[in-house]
Design a protein around this motif. Structure first.
Motif, PDB file in Angstrom:
ATOM      1  N   ALA B 131       6.174   5.725  -1.138  1.00  0.00           N
ATOM      2  CA  ALA B 131       5.575   5.090  -2.209  1.00  0.00           C
ATOM      3  C   ALA B 131       6.514   4.758  -3.314  1.00  0.00           C
ATOM      4  O   ALA B 131       6.416   3.478  -3.930  1.00  0.00           O
ATOM      5  N   GLY B 135       7.253   1.448  -1.847  1.00  0.00           N
ATOM      6  CA  GLY B 135       6.639   0.545  -2.735  1.00  0.00           C
ATOM      7  C   GLY B 135       7.240  -0.240  -3.952  1.00  0.00           C
ATOM      8  O   GLY B 135       6.838  -1.605  -4.050  1.00  0.00           O
ATOM      9  N   ILE B 234       0.931   1.689   1.522  1.00  0.00           N
ATOM     10  CA  ILE B 234       2.051   1.637   0.677  1.00  0.00           C
ATOM     11  C   ILE B 234       2.749   0.173   0.814  1.00  0.00           C
ATOM     12  O   ILE B 234       2.959  -0.483  -0.519  1.00  0.00           O
ATOM     13  N   ALA B 263      -0.059   2.963  -5.183  1.00  0.00           N
ATOM     14  CA  ALA B 263       0.356   3.249  -3.721  1.00  0.00           C
ATOM     15  C   ALA B 263      -0.005   4.945  -3.718  1.00  0.00           C
ATOM     16  O   ALA B 263      -0.398   5.503  -2.737  1.00  0.00           O
ATOM     17  N   SER B 264       0.621   5.593  -4.750  1.00  0.00           N
ATOM     18  CA  SER B 264       0.569   7.137  -4.775  1.00  0.00           C
ATOM     19  C   SER B 264      -0.707   7.492  -4.716  1.00  0.00           C
ATOM     20  O   SER B 264      -0.972   8.554  -4.228  1.00  0.00           O
TER      21      SER B 264
END
Lengths: 263, 282
Positions: B131, B135, B234, B263-264
């Motif tokens: 991520a 990401g 992600i 994303a995380s």
């Protein structure tokens, strides 16, 4: 407050075909509460170079972005080659866009691709029936036309500003468009390179028989390329006429563009 | 001398009432605008998701770009995943060994470490690293393409930018992250063996066979399945944030930053849901 001056008949229309390739009627667009274009009506005729002048923020770039539907207008109609742009579905819009070349102000070359790949990208998607050999020949020919034969395998970051503009122009004309839209083609370039780009615009028009809209506030570029001119002010047509009519206009705003600045 | 009369409640004067009404209506408008923006953002992300799904099933799949993205996703994160995988195994072993030794259960160490790496640590830590790395990379790359009008140029040249830019990236992340997780799991177990070797010699084959004897199909299968969702989330968030970046250069940094944060968070939420579903199935 100054009154708007309008000259109805396009100058040089005797030498131009009367057929319209773009017809814009009562175009309105705004961002939030700020109106950008108000009731704008413009026509582009076949094989002519129409220069649109105006100060920054007058709505010039917004106008050509509406033509290719990168922006959706609030109201009004845009007919391009007989098609109402705002009523086209995605597939028909894609087909129409194949006939239009758009030179972005920044050049918009794809950073991660070489110049050859940049030209190959639209060619592969628009001229699907070309073989790799034909594509390579077409790319070489187009690059030669813009004077960039030796940049085939270079990355955009390795080119100067003027070369990037020319490469971007090559990417636009490689698919043989019928209409060219130039968004401030000489911005950020030195006078010599600006002249080169202006002559390239004329060469493209002659060689590819294109009809063009050139958005600019560079008066030298306008002088070199214009068949007809439009001045925009506050999202409206302020003056429409020939280069000669613009040069002779007593209007202050027009003269602020045309008269050399006192030092 | 002041006279003491009945206490009267202070009634606001008319201009005060007007001011309060204006303030109240301003607050209501602000709240409505916030709600409006929220619903617009939800609508936008759903529309982007729908366009991505639609473009994924189009005939002209950009296979070359997909392979390039697979290479980039794998290549970008491989060194980081290698180090992290080994260190996770090593740390877990070093920390767990004294506790297990206290209960005379050191022989359970390989199985315990393998289970925790395969079921949780490997997938989540790898996904969080991806991520951050993938990401943010996607958010920044697409964001700068947006700022420099490259996405517009693509659209004008009759190419669907979602099909060319988003679909290959989302698919590459969806495919590559499970592979990276399996790689990190393997290295984690290897790191664990190395950790066990610090205090006395441990036979490699014995360690590995003990580790795998503790791991069943239902440990591995849900753990791998959830990593596909991690990858898709992600890739999708990175592309969405890049694609919807503003026009200024500062929006590139903002897009990259938001990609990592969202994303995380999604990885953690997907993990929570996956754990609940696995728990229900077992």
């Amino acid at each position: 407050m100054k009154s708007k001056i309008k000259i109805a008949s396009p100058a040089g229309s005797a030498t131009l075909s009367p057929e319209q390739v773009i017809e814009i009627h009562n175009l309105k667009i705004g961002f939030g509460d700020v109106p950008v274009l108000r009731d704008l009506s413009v026509q582009l005729f076949e094989k002519e170079n129409l220069v649109i002048l105006g100060k920054s923020g007058s709505g010039k770039s917004v106008l050509i972005k509406c033509i290719v539907r990168l922006l959706n207008p609030d109201s009004g109609t845009i007919n391009v080659l007989g098609e109402n742009v705002n009523k086209l579905n995605d597939r028909d819009l894609a087909k129409l866009r194949m006939k239009i070349g758009f030179l972005f102000q920044s050049g918009a070359l794809y950073d991660s691709m070489t110049i050859k790949e940049n030209l190959e990208f639209p060619l592969k998607r628009i001229k699907k029936n070309l073989s790799q050999k034909e594509m390579d020949e077409k790319i070489a020919e187009t690059l030669e036309n813009v004077g960039l034969s030796d940049t085939l395998n270079k990355m955009p970051s390795e080119l100067s500003g003027g070369m990037r503009k020319r490469a971007s122009l090559a990417r636009t004309i490689v698919v043989d468009p019928m209409i060219m839209l130039y968004d401030e083609p000489t911005t950020g370039l030195d006078p010599v390179t600006s002249d080169e780009i202006s002559s390239l615009i004329n060469d493209v028009q002659k060689k590819y028989d294109t009809s063009s809209i050139i958005i600019t506030h560079d008066i030298e570029c306008a002088r070199a390329t214009a068949d007809r001119m439009i001045m925009l002010k506050d999202g409206e047509v302020y003056l429409e006429g020939s280069l000669d009519e613009f040069e002779k206009s007593p209007d202050e705003l027009i003269q602020s563009f045309f008269k050399p600045k006192k030092k | 001398m002041k006279s003491i009369g009945p206490v009267r409640k202070k009634i606001p004067k008319l201009p005060d009432v007007k001011k309060r009404a204006i303030k109240l209506s301003e607050n209501v408008i602000k709240k409505t605008q916030k709600a409006n923006r929220f619903f617009l953002a939800v609508g936008e992300i759903n529309l982007f998701f729908w366009y991505t799904v639609k473009a994924s099933f189009s005939r002209d799949f950009e296979f070359k770009e997909f392979l390039r993205q697979c290479y980039l996703v794998g290549n970008k994160t491989l060194p980081l995943i290698t180090i992290t995988g080994v260190v996770i195994g090593l740390v877990l072993t070093i920390q767990a060994r004294p506790v297990l030794a206290e209960f005379g259960a050191v022989s359970l160490l390989p199985g315990m470490v393998a289970l925790s790496i395969i079921r949780e640590m490997g997938p989540v830590v790898t996904a969080l690293i991806c991520a951050g790395k993938i990401g943010s990379g996607m958010g920044a790359e697409l964001g700068s393409m947006k700022v420099t009008e490259q996405i517009d140029a693509m659209e004008v040249s009759s190419t669907n930018p979602i099909r060319f830019l988003v679909v290959p990236r989302v698919m590459a992340a969806t495919l590559m992250i499970p592979i990276l997780v399996l790689y990190a799991d393997a290295l984690g177990i290897l790191g664990s063996w190395a950790g066990a070797n610090i205090k006395g010699e441990v036979n490699f084959v014995l360690f590995i066979s003990q580790a795998f004897s503790a791991v069943g199909f239902m440990d591995l299968f849900p753990a791998v399945i959830k990593t596909f969702f991690f990858g898709a989330a992600i890739g999708f968030i990175g592309c969405y944030k890049g694609f919807t970046a503003g026009r200024g250069t500062e929006s590139v940094g903002k897009a990259a930053n938001e990609s990592v944060v969202v994303a995380s968070l999604l990885v953690i939420l997907i993990d929570l849901v996956a754990v609940q579903i696995t728990d229900m199935l077992l």
